[in-house]
Write a protein that holds these residues in place. Structure first.
Motif, PDB file in Angstrom:
ATOM      1  N   VAL B  92       4.200   2.580 -11.975  1.00  0.00           N
ATOM      2  CA  VAL B  92       2.807   2.197 -11.725  1.00  0.00           C
ATOM      3  C   VAL B  92       2.501   0.797 -12.268  1.00  0.00           C
ATOM      4  O   VAL B  92       1.511   0.186 -11.872  1.00  0.00           O
ATOM      5  N   GLY B  93       3.328   0.294 -13.145  1.00  0.00           N
ATOM      6  CA  GLY B  93       3.168  -1.084 -13.608  1.00  0.00           C
ATOM      7  C   GLY B  93       3.896  -2.083 -12.719  1.00  0.00           C
ATOM      8  O   GLY B  93       3.928  -3.272 -13.021  1.00  0.00           O
ATOM      9  N   GLY B  94       4.492  -1.591 -11.650  1.00  0.00           N
ATOM     10  CA  GLY B  94       5.169  -2.486 -10.724  1.00  0.00           C
ATOM     11  C   GLY B  94       6.638  -2.714 -11.045  1.00  0.00           C
ATOM     12  O   GLY B  94       7.300  -3.520 -10.398  1.00  0.00           O
ATOM     13  N   MET B 213       5.876   4.026  -5.100  1.00  0.00           N
ATOM     14  CA  MET B 213       5.283   2.737  -5.498  1.00  0.00           C
ATOM     15  C   MET B 213       5.945   1.570  -4.772  1.00  0.00           C
ATOM     16  O   MET B 213       5.267   0.634  -4.330  1.00  0.00           O
ATOM     17  N   GLU B 214       7.257   1.633  -4.617  1.00  0.00           N
ATOM     18  CA  GLU B 214       7.943   0.547  -3.894  1.00  0.00           C
ATOM     19  C   GLU B 214       7.458   0.475  -2.447  1.00  0.00           C
ATOM     20  O   GLU B 214       7.239  -0.612  -1.903  1.00  0.00           O
ATOM     21  N   ALA B 215       7.268   1.651  -1.828  1.00  0.00           N
ATOM     22  CA  ALA B 215       6.803   1.686  -0.431  1.00  0.00           C
ATOM     23  C   ALA B 215       5.404   1.089  -0.311  1.00  0.00           C
ATOM     24  O   ALA B 215       5.116   0.320   0.622  1.00  0.00           O
ATOM     25  N   VAL B 216       4.531   1.438  -1.246  1.00  0.00           N
ATOM     26  CA  VAL B 216       3.149   0.929  -1.204  1.00  0.00           C
ATOM     27  C   VAL B 216       3.126  -0.588  -1.385  1.00  0.00           C
ATOM     28  O   VAL B 216       2.445  -1.310  -0.636  1.00  0.00           O
ATOM     29  N   ILE B 217       3.875  -1.068  -2.359  1.00  0.00           N
ATOM     30  CA  ILE B 217       3.844  -2.515  -2.640  1.00  0.00           C
ATOM     31  C   ILE B 217       4.433  -3.309  -1.475  1.00  0.00           C
ATOM     32  O   ILE B 217       3.965  -4.401  -1.152  1.00  0.00           O
ATOM     33  N   THR B 218       5.436  -2.729  -0.831  1.00  0.00           N
ATOM     34  CA  THR B 218       6.014  -3.406   0.339  1.00  0.00           C
ATOM     35  C   THR B 218       4.995  -3.466   1.480  1.00  0.00           C
ATOM     36  O   THR B 218       4.832  -4.507   2.128  1.00  0.00           O
ATOM     37  N   ALA B 219       4.290  -2.358   1.705  1.00  0.00           N
ATOM     38  CA  ALA B 219       3.328  -2.293   2.811  1.00  0.00           C
ATOM     39  C   ALA B 219       2.037  -3.046   2.500  1.00  0.00           C
ATOM     40  O   ALA B 219       1.398  -3.596   3.402  1.00  0.00           O
ATOM     41  N   ALA B 220       1.652  -3.054   1.237  1.00  0.00           N
ATOM     42  CA  ALA B 220       0.397  -3.708   0.820  1.00  0.00           C
ATOM     43  C   ALA B 220       0.713  -4.682  -0.303  1.00  0.00           C
ATOM     44  O   ALA B 220       0.557  -4.368  -1.479  1.00  0.00           O
ATOM     45  N   PRO B 221       1.180  -5.878   0.070  1.00  0.00           N
ATOM     46  CA  PRO B 221       1.701  -6.795  -0.963  1.00  0.00           C
ATOM     47  C   PRO B 221       0.646  -7.247  -1.964  1.00  0.00           C
ATOM     48  O   PRO B 221       1.000  -7.718  -3.053  1.00  0.00           O
ATOM     49  N   ASP B 222      -0.639  -7.096  -1.643  1.00  0.00           N
ATOM     50  CA  ASP B 222      -1.665  -7.468  -2.610  1.00  0.00           C
ATOM     51  C   ASP B 222      -2.203  -6.270  -3.389  1.00  0.00           C
ATOM     52  O   ASP B 222      -3.314  -6.325  -3.929  1.00  0.00           O
ATOM     53  N   THR B 223      -1.416  -5.204  -3.446  1.00  0.00           N
ATOM     54  CA  THR B 223      -1.787  -4.051  -4.279  1.00  0.00           C
ATOM     55  C   THR B 223      -2.225  -4.552  -5.650  1.00  0.00           C
ATOM     56  O   THR B 223      -1.529  -5.334  -6.287  1.00  0.00           O
ATOM     57  N   ALA B 294      -1.219   0.745   3.293  1.00  0.00           N
ATOM     58  CA  ALA B 294      -0.798   1.412   2.059  1.00  0.00           C
ATOM     59  C   ALA B 294      -0.792   2.923   2.250  1.00  0.00           C
ATOM     60  O   ALA B 294       0.142   3.621   1.818  1.00  0.00           O
ATOM     61  N   LEU B 295      -1.825   3.425   2.875  1.00  0.00           N
ATOM     62  CA  LEU B 295      -1.950   4.865   3.101  1.00  0.00           C
ATOM     63  C   LEU B 295      -0.791   5.376   3.965  1.00  0.00           C
ATOM     64  O   LEU B 295      -0.163   6.402   3.665  1.00  0.00           O
ATOM     65  N   ALA B 296      -0.508   4.647   5.027  1.00  0.00           N
ATOM     66  CA  ALA B 296       0.580   5.061   5.912  1.00  0.00           C
ATOM     67  C   ALA B 296       1.916   5.032   5.173  1.00  0.00           C
ATOM     68  O   ALA B 296       2.741   5.957   5.309  1.00  0.00           O
ATOM     69  N   ALA B 297       2.134   3.991   4.383  1.00  0.00           N
ATOM     70  CA  ALA B 297       3.394   3.885   3.639  1.00  0.00           C
ATOM     71  C   ALA B 297       3.524   5.036   2.653  1.00  0.00           C
ATOM     72  O   ALA B 297       4.591   5.644   2.508  1.00  0.00           O
ATOM     73  N   MET B 298       2.420   5.349   1.985  1.00  0.00           N
ATOM     74  CA  MET B 298       2.436   6.428   1.007  1.00  0.00           C
ATOM     75  C   MET B 298       2.761   7.751   1.685  1.00  0.00           C
ATOM     76  O   MET B 298       3.579   8.533   1.190  1.00  0.00           O
ATOM     77  N   ARG B 299       2.102   7.989   2.833  1.00  0.00           N
ATOM     78  CA  ARG B 299       2.320   9.256   3.544  1.00  0.00           C
ATOM     79  C   ARG B 299       3.746   9.376   4.079  1.00  0.00           C
ATOM     80  O   ARG B 299       4.209  10.477   4.375  1.00  0.00           O
ATOM     81  N   GLY B 300       4.429   8.266   4.182  1.00  0.00           N
ATOM     82  CA  GLY B 300       5.825   8.283   4.615  1.00  0.00           C
ATOM     83  C   GLY B 300       6.790   8.671   3.513  1.00  0.00           C
ATOM     84  O   GLY B 300       7.990   8.806   3.747  1.00  0.00           O
ATOM     85  N   THR B 301       6.295   8.852   2.272  1.00  0.00           N
ATOM     86  CA  THR B 301       7.179   9.257   1.170  1.00  0.00           C
ATOM     87  C   THR B 301       6.897  10.710   0.815  1.00  0.00           C
ATOM     88  O   THR B 301       5.809  11.222   1.072  1.00  0.00           O
ATOM     89  N   GLU B 302       7.888  11.340   0.193  1.00  0.00           N
ATOM     90  CA  GLU B 302       7.736  12.754  -0.140  1.00  0.00           C
ATOM     91  C   GLU B 302       6.595  12.976  -1.119  1.00  0.00           C
ATOM     92  O   GLU B 302       5.848  13.955  -1.010  1.00  0.00           O
ATOM     93  N   ALA B 303       6.439  12.071  -2.066  1.00  0.00           N
ATOM     94  CA  ALA B 303       5.412  12.258  -3.098  1.00  0.00           C
ATOM     95  C   ALA B 303       4.021  11.863  -2.610  1.00  0.00           C
ATOM     96  O   ALA B 303       3.042  12.033  -3.332  1.00  0.00           O
TER      97      ALA B 303
END
Lengths: 345, 345
Positions: B92-94, B213-223, B294-303
């Motif tokens: 969560v700290g990147g 977290m990696e998926a979210v940051i990749t999809a939403a680089p300004d997280t 970000a939402l789509a990327a997150m939903r693409g992961t198991e967690a």
């Protein structure tokens, strides 16, 4: 390190200080982060150091939990041990200690004033060792689910390029040097528990060994390996090293540095100082032709004033460690079996 | 990860397993290092990784002690939590989690079979998260001086150059996304303690969040920032973030993802799911125009299968966090005061 206004009114820690809410935040900010680190630090430390990016440098990582009882004793406390122990684990592996984490498991009812003393002691020891305590955690458990306070420290340091201390590198002919008196920590804890009604002036040897290790490696660049002689004492450390190296280490009993009171206590109680725990003693193996330089360098540091040569590695014999006794005989120095004294660190 | 022959004959841990001698070495080699790391590892781990030497990369370091009771519960155990909790703090700290240390404080009498299960669980979770457990420690304390087993894990990871997630970066208009159901961990622990004679199918949400977290940051680089909602629940995490950012976060009660059984349990017992602990739930703030990605990327992961938008940051109001209720009103969501449920992690 700036002192913050004290906002915590409680005299003792309660379960609510572990609950993740306001009470926990007050405890952490008032007692811990106001001493260790600037306010507003994230849960995660973000760190950089030029030494880490040097080609060939390695990152060193180590961890230890501390459960010593009593938590305060002559010569130290659980906080001092927690910092020195982890700094020393890094240092004897050839790493320059940089950063520590500190995690506290606190028993409900623990005095806040005691925690403040422990934290102050950790901060002072970290400053002396040149390391920063960069992240931490606190948990509170109910009365009887832990004993006062346990601390786990982890350490990160950097091993400079080309430096490779390891027990496997010890060769026959290498000289074993110890930095100072043996067994003081174990003897101090034993006396502090009060069961023996002993009054003694023995203090724990608890101290950081980072500066000493740097001095030795500079003076004796072919230093083979070092080990801090903590739980299990010098005997266990030497057994592990000798086994890893495939040599036999022969100790000279008359050379072993012992505080007269520790010697006396061991004689009365039937303890062997070779198995008593230390928190500031180490053994270093160096090639014979660098032994004098290493010894002189060690004696030039505060933690190594009483350094002496205690033995020598030889071709592998039937057992890993032997000792020439004061009477001219030889005896086996085995690893510690069982437990001589619980909760000494 | 290679299985070693089992040499330890004892069924339960005794004080001699903490003494620094042969018994301790047998315990460590048989139960711990044979699973975690190749035999013959030094007390100190020596590590290197190309990501660490990239110009501008930062090293991340974090630590947590785990004292959860009971040590095994539906959906996990203290070992799984210890690995996930520390991996998640890094993520969560990147940071990309790389290495963990694990230190065990074991109560005399603890079953060796229980330790084996915990260690196996840690190894499996570490493998899933792509981290290595590289160093460790064990201490044994007398019966009644600790409760079964406590684990402290520390983690080291690398924050890639240019990545800078922090709560201070959250701005009015940013969208808050939660990855899945809230409160399952707290509810599972409560039920597992058996005090309430509840039978439920609720399992802890304990899981690693590194890949998410990696998926979210990749999809939403300004997280902007992320926080795992552990002790104190989502409410405490949001309060801390909002205060740091100088914004007010408005939650939408109807959007909060809750397992029907958790909702029911909270209604019966008068608990608020916003304060229940999670071990696999996080909240991420992203700019509005990157929220869908970000939402789509997150939903693409198991967690993150059940990820939803739960609220939004607004200009700073009188309190850090408010909630639009299902009935159209607004209520304050304060930080947790005191302790809702001790020893949930």
């Amino acid at each position: 390190m700036t002192a913050q206004p004290r906002t915590l009114r409680d005299q003792r820690v309660t379960l609510s200080h572990g609950g993740g809410g306001k009470a926990m935040r007050d405890l952490i900010e008032d007692v811990f982060t106001s001493v260790f680190a600037p306010p507003g630090m994230e849960d995660q430390a973000r760190l950089s150091h030029p030494a880490l990016t040097e080609p060939g440098a390695q990152l060193a990582m180590t961890t230890d939990s501390f459960v010593v009882s009593p938590v305060e004793f002559p010569g130290g406390d659980i906080g001092k041990i927690a910092v020195c122990g982890t700094v020393n684990d890094l240092a004897v592996g050839g790493a320059r200690p940089l950063w520590l984490s500190a995690s506290f498991i606190i028993e409900e009812g623990c005095e806040v004033a005691l925690l403040r003393r422990i934290v102050a002691s950790m901060a002072a020891e970290a400053a002396a060792a040149g390391v920063s305590i960069v992240t931490g955690d606190t948990k509170v458990v109910g009365r009887g689910a832990a004993d006062t306070v346990f601390i786990t420290t982890s350490g990160v340091g950097v091993i400079p390029p080309g430096r490779d201390l390891r027990a496997e590198a010890i060769q026959p002919g290498d000289v074993a040097i110890v930095n100072g008196v043996l067994g003081n920590h174990g003897a101090a804890i034993l006396a502090a528990r009060g069961d023996l009604a002993l009054t003694t002036a023995i203090e724990s040897d608890c101290q950081g060994l980072g500066h000493l290790m740097e001095a030795v490696i500079t003076a004796a660049p072919d230093t083979r390996a070092a080990r801090d002689a903590t739980r299990g004492g010098l005997a266990s450390a030497l057994n592990e090293m000798a086994e890893a190296a495939g040599v036999t280490v022969e100790l000279d009993e008359t050379a072993l540095p012992l505080h007269p009171e520790v010697k006396g206590m061991c004689e009365i109680l039937g303890l062997d100082p070779l198995y008593l725990a230390n928190e500031g003693a180490l053994v270093v193996f160096v090639p014979e032709d660098q032994a004098e330089a290493a010894l002189a360098a060690m004696r030039g540091t505060e933690a190594g004033r009483d350094a002496v040569i205690v033995g020598r590695a030889q071709a592998k014999g039937p057992v890993p460690v032997t000792m020439r006794t004061a009477f001219g005989g030889t005896r086996i120095v085995d690893m510690l079996i069982g437990d001589q004294l619980p909760r000494i660190c």
